[in-house]
Design a protein around this motif. Structure first.
Motif, PDB file in Angstrom:
ATOM      1  N   ALA A  29      26.477  23.485  35.141  1.00 20.99           N
ATOM      2  CA  ALA A  29      25.418  22.666  34.537  1.00 20.99           C
ATOM      3  C   ALA A  29      25.225  22.950  33.137  1.00 20.99           C
ATOM      4  CB  ALA A  29      24.212  22.302  35.170  1.00 20.99           C
ATOM      5  N   LEU A  30      24.938  24.014  32.715  1.00 24.19           N
ATOM      6  CA  LEU A  30      24.807  24.397  31.103  1.00 24.19           C
ATOM      7  C   LEU A  30      25.797  24.276  30.598  1.00 24.19           C
ATOM      8  CD1 LEU A  30      22.915  25.210  29.058  1.00 24.19           C
ATOM      9  CD2 LEU A  30      23.155  27.743  29.558  1.00 24.19           C
ATOM     10  N   ALA A  31      26.878  24.693  30.955  1.00 23.39           N
ATOM     11  CA  ALA A  31      28.307  24.494  30.215  1.00 23.39           C
ATOM     12  C   ALA A  31      28.664  23.016  29.955  1.00 23.39           C
ATOM     13  CB  ALA A  31      29.646  25.112  30.961  1.00 23.39           C
ATOM     14  N   ALA A  32      28.249  22.039  30.719  1.00 20.98           N
ATOM     15  CA  ALA A  32      28.675  20.736  30.647  1.00 20.98           C
ATOM     16  C   ALA A  32      27.812  20.205  29.537  1.00 20.98           C
ATOM     17  CB  ALA A  32      28.324  20.045  32.012  1.00 20.98           C
ATOM     18  N   LEU A  33      26.592  20.715  29.553  1.00 21.40           N
ATOM     19  CA  LEU A  33      25.405  20.213  28.340  1.00 21.40           C
ATOM     20  C   LEU A  33      25.919  20.921  27.261  1.00 21.40           C
ATOM     21  CD1 LEU A  33      22.989  18.401  28.121  1.00 21.40           C
ATOM     22  CD2 LEU A  33      21.728  20.328  28.651  1.00 21.40           C
ATOM     23  N   ILE A  34      26.394  21.906  27.064  1.00 22.67           N
ATOM     24  CA  ILE A  34      26.794  22.713  25.693  1.00 22.67           C
ATOM     25  C   ILE A  34      27.830  21.849  25.498  1.00 22.67           C
ATOM     26  CG2 ILE A  34      27.668  24.660  24.952  1.00 22.67           C
ATOM     27  CD1 ILE A  34      25.638  26.258  26.663  1.00 22.67           C
ATOM     28  N   GLU A  35      28.782  21.569  26.209  1.00 20.47           N
ATOM     29  CA  GLU A  35      30.199  21.052  25.765  1.00 20.47           C
ATOM     30  C   GLU A  35      29.944  19.690  25.222  1.00 20.47           C
ATOM     31  OE1 GLU A  35      34.473  19.246  27.769  1.00 20.47           O
ATOM     32  OE2 GLU A  35      33.178  20.771  29.137  1.00 20.47           O
ATOM     33  N   GLU A  36      28.921  19.017  26.025  1.00 22.37           N
ATOM     34  CA  GLU A  36      28.536  17.544  25.676  1.00 22.37           C
ATOM     35  C   GLU A  36      28.071  17.441  24.114  1.00 22.37           C
ATOM     36  OE1 GLU A  36      26.501  14.099  24.688  1.00 22.37           O
ATOM     37  OE2 GLU A  36      25.483  16.020  24.888  1.00 22.37           O
ATOM     38  N   ASP A  37      27.212  18.749  23.823  1.00 29.89           N
ATOM     39  CA  ASP A  37      26.844  18.962  22.435  1.00 29.89           C
ATOM     40  C   ASP A  37      25.691  18.098  21.879  1.00 29.89           C
ATOM     41  OD1 ASP A  37      26.899  20.737  20.167  1.00 29.89           O
ATOM     42  OD2 ASP A  37      27.865  19.253  19.055  1.00 29.89           O
ATOM     43  N   GLU A  38      25.789  16.717  22.368  1.00 30.17           N
ATOM     44  CA  GLU A  38      24.675  15.751  21.326  1.00 30.17           C
ATOM     45  C   GLU A  38      23.432  15.821  21.881  1.00 30.17           C
ATOM     46  OE1 GLU A  38      26.390  11.726  21.528  1.00 30.17           O
ATOM     47  OE2 GLU A  38      28.520  12.660  20.652  1.00 30.17           O
ATOM     48  N   GLY A 104      31.155   6.435  29.636  1.00 34.27           N
ATOM     49  CA  GLY A 104      32.205   6.450  28.642  1.00 34.27           C
ATOM     50  C   GLY A 104      33.201   7.781  28.997  1.00 34.27           C
ATOM     51  N   ASP A 105      34.263   7.726  28.512  1.00 35.44           N
ATOM     52  CA  ASP A 105      35.469   8.798  28.901  1.00 35.44           C
ATOM     53  C   ASP A 105      34.973  10.387  28.551  1.00 35.44           C
ATOM     54  OD1 ASP A 105      36.970   6.553  29.768  1.00 35.44           O
ATOM     55  OD2 ASP A 105      38.283   6.666  27.888  1.00 35.44           O
ATOM     56  N   ARG A 106      34.574  10.342  27.400  1.00 38.05           N
ATOM     57  CA  ARG A 106      34.336  11.802  27.126  1.00 38.05           C
ATOM     58  C   ARG A 106      33.265  12.276  28.021  1.00 38.05           C
ATOM     59  NH1 ARG A 106      31.257  15.384  23.951  1.00 38.05           N
ATOM     60  NH2 ARG A 106      29.763  13.975  23.269  1.00 38.05           N
ATOM     61  N   ARG A 107      32.107  11.656  28.235  1.00 41.13           N
ATOM     62  CA  ARG A 107      31.208  12.156  29.167  1.00 41.13           C
ATOM     63  C   ARG A 107      31.539  12.563  30.375  1.00 41.13           C
ATOM     64  NH1 ARG A 107      25.356   9.929  26.849  1.00 41.13           N
ATOM     65  NH2 ARG A 107      25.244  11.421  25.201  1.00 41.13           N
ATOM     66  N   LEU A 108      32.327  11.388  30.880  1.00 38.10           N
ATOM     67  CA  LEU A 108      32.677  11.395  32.494  1.00 38.10           C
ATOM     68  C   LEU A 108      33.664  12.576  32.639  1.00 38.10           C
ATOM     69  CD1 LEU A 108      33.201  10.001  35.063  1.00 38.10           C
ATOM     70  CD2 LEU A 108      35.009   8.465  34.394  1.00 38.10           C
ATOM     71  N   ALA A 109      34.579  12.895  31.815  1.00 35.18           N
ATOM     72  CA  ALA A 109      35.471  14.039  31.972  1.00 35.18           C
ATOM     73  C   ALA A 109      34.483  15.460  31.871  1.00 35.18           C
ATOM     74  CB  ALA A 109      36.463  14.202  30.510  1.00 35.18           C
ATOM     75  N   ILE A 110      33.527  15.502  31.191  1.00 35.19           N
ATOM     76  CA  ILE A 110      32.728  16.709  31.220  1.00 35.19           C
ATOM     77  C   ILE A 110      32.005  16.629  32.558  1.00 35.19           C
ATOM     78  CG2 ILE A 110      30.542  17.632  30.471  1.00 35.19           C
ATOM     79  CD1 ILE A 110      31.277  16.229  27.716  1.00 35.19           C
ATOM     80  N   VAL A 111      31.551  15.650  33.116  1.00 35.13           N
ATOM     81  CA  VAL A 111      30.998  15.638  34.276  1.00 35.13           C
ATOM     82  C   VAL A 111      31.858  16.127  35.433  1.00 35.13           C
ATOM     83  CG1 VAL A 111      29.682  14.350  36.208  1.00 35.13           C
ATOM     84  CG2 VAL A 111      28.857  14.128  33.866  1.00 35.13           C
ATOM     85  N   LEU A 112      33.034  15.446  35.204  1.00 33.87           N
ATOM     86  CA  LEU A 112      34.019  15.843  36.506  1.00 33.87           C
ATOM     87  C   LEU A 112      34.733  17.262  36.482  1.00 33.87           C
ATOM     88  CD1 LEU A 112      36.219  12.368  36.220  1.00 33.87           C
ATOM     89  CD2 LEU A 112      34.668  12.997  38.078  1.00 33.87           C
ATOM     90  N   ARG A 113      34.778  17.775  34.955  1.00 32.26           N
ATOM     91  CA  ARG A 113      34.903  19.271  35.141  1.00 32.26           C
ATOM     92  C   ARG A 113      34.005  19.948  35.810  1.00 32.26           C
ATOM     93  NH1 ARG A 113      37.833  17.466  30.282  1.00 32.26           N
ATOM     94  NH2 ARG A 113      35.941  17.976  28.965  1.00 32.26           N
ATOM     95  N   ALA A 114      32.728  19.752  35.737  1.00 30.80           N
ATOM     96  CA  ALA A 114      31.596  20.653  36.026  1.00 30.80           C
ATOM     97  C   ALA A 114      31.535  20.516  37.606  1.00 30.80           C
ATOM     98  CB  ALA A 114      30.151  19.940  35.590  1.00 30.80           C
ATOM     99  N   MET A 115      31.895  19.209  38.049  1.00 32.49           N
ATOM    100  CA  MET A 115      31.903  18.925  39.566  1.00 32.49           C
ATOM    101  C   MET A 115      32.836  19.746  40.227  1.00 32.49           C
ATOM    102  SD  MET A 115      30.554  15.114  39.553  1.00 32.49           S
ATOM    103  CE  MET A 115      30.795  14.991  41.216  1.00 32.49           C
ATOM    104  N   ALA A 116      34.367  19.663  39.519  1.00 36.86           N
ATOM    105  CA  ALA A 116      35.299  20.501  39.984  1.00 36.86           C
ATOM    106  C   ALA A 116      35.076  21.774  39.994  1.00 36.86           C
ATOM    107  CB  ALA A 116      36.656  20.106  39.466  1.00 36.86           C
ATOM    108  N   LYS A 117      34.442  22.490  38.943  1.00 38.64           N
ATOM    109  CA  LYS A 117      34.136  24.021  38.947  1.00 38.64           C
ATOM    110  C   LYS A 117      32.969  24.119  40.067  1.00 38.64           C
ATOM    111  CE  LYS A 117      34.808  24.677  34.208  1.00 38.64           C
ATOM    112  NZ  LYS A 117      34.281  24.680  32.682  1.00 38.64           N
ATOM    113  N   LEU A 118      32.173  23.187  40.365  1.00 37.90           N
ATOM    114  CA  LEU A 118      31.301  23.501  41.439  1.00 37.90           C
ATOM    115  C   LEU A 118      31.832  23.652  42.878  1.00 37.90           C
ATOM    116  CD1 LEU A 118      28.111  23.968  41.903  1.00 37.90           C
ATOM    117  CD2 LEU A 118      27.843  21.304  41.956  1.00 37.90           C
TER     118      LEU A 118
END
Length: 130
Positions: A29-38, A104-118
């Motif tokens: 969860a934190l990795a996704a939030l850091i990756e999103e950055d904004e 949007g595509d960027r945030r969706l990709a971040i969430v999907l990566r986090a879910m795959a890792k989970l």
């Protein structure tokens, strides 16, 4: 000329150091939030998520964050949709996906990566095909 602030580790670095010893759902969860950055750069998000401790240590207070992020000033529906999904990664539970189109595509990709890792997968590629 450098100042003392120039030598202060970035918040993302401090959070990354803290999260190393936390459960996988917390790390992802934190990795996704850091990756999103904004969003982590916004005071309204940091104020309700990041707990400051003596000596400059930090941690995430996800319970307080979950209770308050939807009322944080200045967040768009897209911001709130992204944060809802990140909270769901941190506290795995059933959620609705009615607002995915606002990510949007960027945030969706971040969430999907986090879910795959989970889910324990490090082989699923999420991103644009070339």
């Amino acid at each position: 000329m450098t100042t003392a602030a120039d030598h202060t580790p970035l918040l993302s670095d401090r959070l990354t150091a803290w999260v190393r010893d936390q459960p996988p759902c917390e790390r992802f969860a934190l990795a996704a939030l850091i990756e999103e950055d904004e969003l982590l750069a916004r005071e309204c998000v940091r104020r309700i998520l990041v707990a400051e401790h003596d000596g400059g240590a930090v941690s995430c207070d996800w319970l307080a964050f979950e209770a308050r992020y939807s009322r944080a000033p200045g967040l768009t529906s897209s911001d709130k949709a992204f944060l809802a999904l990140i909270v769901a990664v941190r506290f795995p539970r059933n959620i609705t996906f009615w607002n995915l189109e606002s990510l949007g595509d960027r945030r969706l990709a971040i969430v999907l990566r986090a879910m795959a890792k989970l889910a324990g997968s490090d082989t699923i590629a999420v991103g644009t095909r070339v």
